[in-house]
Design a protein around this motif. Sequence first.
Motif, PDB file in Angstrom:
ATOM      1  N   ILE A 306     -39.226 -88.257   5.102  1.00 12.35           N
ATOM      2  CA  ILE A 306     -38.870 -89.074   3.942  1.00 12.35           C
ATOM      3  C   ILE A 306     -39.177 -90.530   4.266  1.00 12.35           C
ATOM      4  N   THR A 315     -33.831 -93.799  -0.426  1.00 12.42           N
ATOM      5  CA  THR A 315     -34.899 -92.833  -0.172  1.00 12.42           C
ATOM      6  C   THR A 315     -35.901 -92.916  -1.315  1.00 12.42           C
ATOM      7  N   ALA A 318     -40.616 -88.359  -0.576  1.00 12.05           N
ATOM      8  CA  ALA A 318     -40.597 -87.198   0.307  1.00 12.05           C
ATOM      9  C   ALA A 318     -42.045 -86.848   0.608  1.00 12.05           C
TER      10      ALA A 318
END
Length: 337
Positions: A306, A315, A318
């Motif tokens: 990530i 985040t 991915a």
Amino acid sequence: RNMVTGASTANLSIVLVDARQGVIEQTRRHTFIAALLGIPHLVIAVNKMDLVDWSEERYTEIRDEIEDFLPKLGAFRDVKFIPMSALNGDNVVEHSKACKWHGGTTLLDHLETVHIASDRNLNSFRFPVQWVNRPNNPTDRQLHDFRGLSGQIASGIVRKGQEVVVLPAGIKTKVADIWTYGGSLDEAFCPQSVTVCLEHDIDISRGDMLVGLENLPGRSADLHAQICWMHSRPLQAGKKYFLKHATQTVQAIVSKLESRINMTTLEPEPEPAALAINDIGAVRLKTAKPIVFDGYTTNRLTGSFILIEQGTNATVAAGMLSAPTEAVKPEYTDFAI
């Protein structure tokens, strides 16, 4: 974005299609993401069939349209199409009396019988070290000198006496013992969480990896990957992030945006200016130090990562790594001081 985070460890994906609307962009996107994430089993659930009078012609039209683009993905071991009506439970648990032309299984029966035991990689041992386990003031005197390496087995099988290589140091040693909460084991396999004790005291810390002697992984600071961008701020080349891979985190820069997937055609569009939220594309990354990795198609745990935004710790992406161009070459073949 929600599907990427929710399905990253799944064995089977169900893509729900409204029989009235048919195949839409979201259908293509979710099917593509399921393939990208390496999910081996796919179910296309054609729902609300009662609203199209259980038309076999409409069901066949939807199935043919999906089967048209499935060969472009080429990732699924099996694909099952099931016409159903969730409102009344038709073909969900029991066969529908209104859908006599469907001779296949129900949704629940398929979920209970699909074979997933061979989905995991049991050939190449990978053990990312999460924690160096040294008991603090143990009541058992024998544990005063205990030193084990705790973590989850990413792939493969490990046995007592097995030779392993510690990466990135490249030192070869043997497994002295394998511990779990229930006691010592002769062998362990993925995805068990265990504590591995080695024959030699080697300088090992979080982020290092124990691997088997066969099918060695790659090690590089130059990475090629497919990513799903999940942040409202677009991704542009030159941006710096933290890259979290297995149990280690390193700084990384996105050096190049190679392509973006057109969700209508499922074809790559070369050299986009940016990746917007929910875009999927191929990128080049440069990390501050080399990482030990496998291709995602070989190992979903050691081949994924990530990206974390510096400052906010959000985040933002991915990623799935491409296979390494060459296997790592251990610096040492035996234990050395």
